[in-house]
Design a protein around this motif. Structure first.
Motif, mmCIF file in Angstrom:
data_model
loop_
_atom_site.group_PDB
_atom_site.id
_atom_site.type_symbol
_atom_site.label_atom_id
_atom_site.label_comp_id
_atom_site.label_asym_id
_atom_site.label_seq_id
_atom_site.Cartn_x
_atom_site.Cartn_y
_atom_site.Cartn_z
ATOM 1 N N LEU A 279 0.807 -1.101 -0.073
ATOM 2 C CA LEU A 279 -0.007 0.062 0.144
ATOM 3 C C LEU A 279 0.789 1.217 0.036
ATOM 4 C CD1 LEU A 279 -3.026 0.316 -0.034
ATOM 5 C CD2 LEU A 279 -2.967 1.046 2.323
ATOM 6 N N PHE A 280 2.110 1.086 0.772
ATOM 7 C CA PHE A 280 3.187 2.356 0.900
ATOM 8 C C PHE A 280 3.596 2.751 -0.802
ATOM 9 C CE2 PHE A 280 4.172 1.672 5.376
ATOM 10 C CZ PHE A 280 3.063 1.990 5.771
ATOM 11 N N LYS A 281 3.671 1.549 -1.616
ATOM 12 C CA LYS A 281 3.936 1.699 -2.913
ATOM 13 C C LYS A 281 2.787 2.088 -3.848
ATOM 14 C CE LYS A 281 6.675 -0.592 -6.795
ATOM 15 N NZ LYS A 281 6.057 -1.954 -7.441
ATOM 16 N N SER A 282 1.902 1.564 -3.649
ATOM 17 C CA SER A 282 0.632 1.839 -4.793
ATOM 18 C C SER A 282 -0.161 3.017 -4.336
ATOM 19 C CB SER A 282 -0.502 0.823 -4.591
ATOM 20 O OG SER A 282 -1.323 0.736 -3.418
ATOM 21 N N GLY A 283 0.042 3.686 -2.988
ATOM 22 C CA GLY A 283 -0.816 4.614 -2.460
ATOM 23 C C GLY A 283 -2.331 4.176 -2.305
ATOM 24 N N ALA A 284 -3.142 5.097 -1.742
ATOM 25 C CA ALA A 284 -4.479 4.684 -1.381
ATOM 26 C C ALA A 284 -5.072 4.332 -2.659
ATOM 27 C CB ALA A 284 -5.171 5.851 -0.895
ATOM 28 N N ILE A 285 -5.999 3.166 -2.855
ATOM 29 C CA ILE A 285 -6.732 2.915 -3.912
ATOM 30 C C ILE A 285 -7.980 3.282 -3.702
ATOM 31 C CG2 ILE A 285 -7.530 0.875 -5.178
ATOM 32 C CD1 ILE A 285 -5.170 -0.638 -4.133
ATOM 33 N N GLY A 342 0.025 8.684 6.178
ATOM 34 C CA GLY A 342 -1.320 9.277 5.818
ATOM 35 C C GLY A 342 -2.502 8.026 5.836
ATOM 36 N N PHE A 343 -2.230 6.867 6.405
ATOM 37 C CA PHE A 343 -3.247 6.042 6.303
ATOM 38 C C PHE A 343 -4.045 5.958 7.630
ATOM 39 C CE2 PHE A 343 -0.554 4.356 2.742
ATOM 40 C CZ PHE A 343 -1.421 4.731 1.656
ATOM 41 N N GLN A 344 -5.281 4.847 7.464
ATOM 42 C CA GLN A 344 -6.057 4.836 8.769
ATOM 43 C C GLN A 344 -5.618 3.649 9.372
ATOM 44 O OE1 GLN A 344 -9.838 3.410 7.962
ATOM 45 N NE2 GLN A 344 -10.952 4.746 9.383
ATOM 46 N N MET A 345 -5.425 3.560 10.768
ATOM 47 C CA MET A 345 -5.284 2.557 11.664
ATOM 48 C C MET A 345 -6.369 2.063 12.226
ATOM 49 S SD MET A 345 -1.987 2.041 14.276
ATOM 50 C CE MET A 345 -2.048 0.651 15.314
ATOM 51 N N CYS A 346 -6.747 0.563 12.162
ATOM 52 C CA CYS A 346 -8.075 0.187 12.766
ATOM 53 C C CYS A 346 -7.401 -1.061 13.449
ATOM 54 C CB CYS A 346 -8.921 -0.413 11.666
ATOM 55 S SG CYS A 346 -9.238 0.718 10.323
ATOM 56 N N THR A 347 -7.812 -0.860 14.917
ATOM 57 C CA THR A 347 -7.426 -1.945 15.663
ATOM 58 C C THR A 347 -8.261 -2.704 16.589
ATOM 59 O OG1 THR A 347 -5.267 -0.600 15.958
ATOM 60 C CG2 THR A 347 -5.492 -2.412 17.596
ATOM 61 N N HIS A 348 -8.235 -4.033 16.234
ATOM 62 C CA HIS A 348 -9.106 -4.860 17.113
ATOM 63 C C HIS A 348 -8.767 -4.901 18.625
ATOM 64 C CE1 HIS A 348 -10.759 -9.062 18.034
ATOM 65 N NE2 HIS A 348 -10.032 -8.843 18.981
ATOM 66 N N ALA A 349 -9.640 -4.359 19.628
ATOM 67 C CA ALA A 349 -9.317 -4.287 20.914
ATOM 68 C C ALA A 349 -10.475 -4.485 21.738
ATOM 69 C CB ALA A 349 -8.875 -2.918 21.372
ATOM 70 N N ILE A 350 -10.641 -5.671 22.595
ATOM 71 C CA ILE A 350 -11.699 -6.249 23.371
ATOM 72 C C ILE A 350 -11.627 -5.791 24.640
ATOM 73 C CG2 ILE A 350 -13.208 -8.139 24.043
ATOM 74 C CD1 ILE A 350 -13.313 -7.977 21.039
ATOM 75 N N GLY A 351 -10.705 -6.177 25.305
ATOM 76 C CA GLY A 351 -10.342 -5.996 26.773
ATOM 77 C C GLY A 351 -9.910 -4.579 27.020
#
Ligand SMILES: [Zn+2]
Length: 544
Positions: A279-285, A342-351
């Motif tokens: 993704l760093f190479k392609s950039g956002a799609i 410049g991308f978005q981070m989405c983290t699975h967090a339960i506890g």
């Protein structure tokens, strides 16, 4: 024709073409929930080139527009195409490549289901799962005789509900090299006079399942298309695909280009080296149907299996408090890396410990108010002091209301009566930013968005349990729930300007339901069916 008449006719034509504009589609006699800022309803709208051209009263729209297709919605309710903000679309589709044998009442019924399934899935291994002979009148284990007769040309593997036993046919035994008097440690091969009957237990199952080839491109495509059909039937027009590899993105792109895959997908790439590089190479799609600009990271496991990372030990197992799946440093490093690019981070967090760890890292990297829309997936158990950390850096809690009503039977055992107050706290989380996206996590939960709507607004499960709702102080209003499944889900994907509401210039993704879920009695919500689903102004599903 005389000249004067000709000129008059031409003038009339010119005049009418000025006052009546051409559209591709008009929908009228409806109650259209636009889900715009004012939450307005209208009667009708016109569509051109896949986008909403105009909205208004039946009279206005039918007077001002002409279209080749005009739909009388019969007074039914119409909503923006529903968005599932957290799901596993491909994995769900892969599951659809296996026959569902749960809740069969006899071996005969298993065979009937297999024959039906094989008609639409005619090639390669025939795989089924979920049978349980304890549900049958004849509780004896069957053998492979009928499987050999019905499916002589392809290997068959049918795993039992618990995954610890399976029935296979001769082709499958051949593939695994299991012959007369064959033995395996940690497993059992049932036999009659030394000849395998087809019933395998534990490690013997693996001998066969190891021989199943990895899905090839055709199987992957079939999975995506099967998943799409089920989603359209459920009224879903955009799915957030939470954590896949870049190789799948290439397949999705191709299927969308050749127009077989019409589903709009918001794809999060999994947290690994190759995906970052890609993704760093392609950039956002970004196309009309595909958006790849984010990464999915796992902070911890699940509450049910006590893999969720808690600040204090599990109430029902004081020796355990769960654990993080990677080091603190790993989360910090990827957060910085993702932010730099410049991308978005989405983290699975339960506890509550996992959530605190990620919230603090996000706050450090984001540094206060921002519009980067970093997400915490599930945000399931939050310590009272930590709710404010969402609002402090505009962190988006991405939640799944059916998790609350699935887990409510045992969640208090794990967390105790005090800690559970900060769990599945959707209203409290909504208050942080004033908006919250909703999803299901299918195939973990049912794909049906009506379950989400009901769980969010009634806090009850499909059995209408419990009376009064589970932790009802965290109930969302119907408007909030609908926004969560449309415009707020779009916003979590940076797509609120193009979808999530029915407004001029936006994509013509919409769904016609047989019941107005905004006004019907709560217990009718689960009976609600989708009549038609449209993507880009094109009908992709109609109830038969
Ligand atoms: Zn998930």
């Amino acid at each position: 024709m005389n000249k004067l008449f000709y000129n008059l006719a031409a003038a009339a034509l010119l005049f009418s073409s000025c006052s009546t504009k051409q559209a591709d589609l008009i929908v009228y006699h409806a109650k259209v929930y636009t889900v715009n800022d004012g939450f307005d309803t209208v009667q009708a709208f016109a569509v051109k080139d896949g986008k909403i051209l105009d909205l208004g009263s039946d009279d206005e729209i039918r007077k001002n527009y002409k279209a080749t297709t005009e739909i009388d919605a019969g007074g039914k309710a119409i909503y923006p195409g529903l968005i599932d903000a957290h799901a596993h679309f491909f994995q769900y589709g892969l599951g659809l490549q296996t026959a569902d044998l749960r809740e069969t009442s006899s071996w005969k019924e298993v065979l009937e289901r297999l024959v039906t399934f094989a008609k639409t899935h005619p090639d390669g291994w025939l795989i089924g799962r979920g049978w349980d002979q304890n549900d049958w009148a004849d509780k004896a284990f069957p053998d492979k005789t009928e499987l050999d007769r019905l499916f002589p040309g392809r290997p068959v593997l049918l795993t039992r509900i618990d995954g610890h036993a399976a029935l296979v046919n001769q082709q499958a035994l051949n593939a695994a090299g299991i012959t007369k008097s064959f033995t395996v440690s940690g497993g059992d091969i049932a036999d009659r006079n030394g000849m395998p009957t087809g019933l395998l237990v534990d490690n013997a199952v693996r001998l066969v399942s190891d021989k199943i080839p990895k899905p090839d491109k055709e199987r992957i495509a079939a999975s995506l298309l099967d998943a799409q059909n089920k989603c359209f039937e459920a009224g879903l027009t955009t799915i957030d695909e939470c954590g896949v590899d870049a190789s799948l993105v290439d397949i999705i792109k191709k299927l969308q280009e050749d127009k077989s895959l019409k589903m709009r997908l918001y794809v999060m790439l999994s947290d690994n080296e190759a995906n970052y590089k890609y993704l760093f190479k392609s950039g956002a799609i970004k196309t009309d149907r595909l958006n790849v600009r984010s990464f999915k990271v796992y902070a911890d496991g699940a509450l049910g299996s006590r893999g969720a990372s808690l600040l204090q030990p599990y109430t029902d197992m004081p020796a355990k408090s769960g654990f993080l799946l990677s080091s603190q440093k790993h989360f910090e490093d990827v957060a910085k890396l993702i932010n730099e690019h410049g991308f978005q981070m989405c983290t699975h967090a339960i506890g509550d410990s996992a959530n605190r760890t990620i919230l603090k890292i996000y706050n450090k990297v984001l540094g206060g108010k921002n519009d980067k829309r970093w997400r915490i997936e599930h945000a399931q158990v939050i310590a009272p002091a930590d709710f404010a950390l969402f609002g402090a850096s505009n962190i988006v809690p991405s939640v799944q209301p059916t998790h609350a009503t699935s887990d409510m039977y045992w969640a208090a055992d794990r967390l105790g009566t005090k800690r559970i107050k900060g769990a599945y706290a959707y209203k409290q989380l909504l208050q942080q930013n004033g908006w919250i996206p909703l999803g299901t996590d299918f195939p973990v939960e049912d794909i049906n968005p009506m379950f989400t709507f009901y769980a969010a607004t009634a806090r009850k499960d499909a059995k209408h349990y419990p009376e009064g709702g589970f932790q009802p102080e965290n109930t969302l209003s119907k408007e909030e729930a609908l926004r969560g499944m449309t415009i707020w889900a779009a916003k979590a994907n940076f797509e609120e300007k193009e979808k999530g509401s029915l407004e001029k210039g936006k994509l013509a993704d919409f769904v016609i339901l047989d019941t107005d879920i905004m006004t019907t009695a709560p217990d009718n919500i689960l009976k609600t069916r989708v009549l038609k689903t449209y993507v880009n102004g094109e009908k992709v599903y109609e109830k038969k």
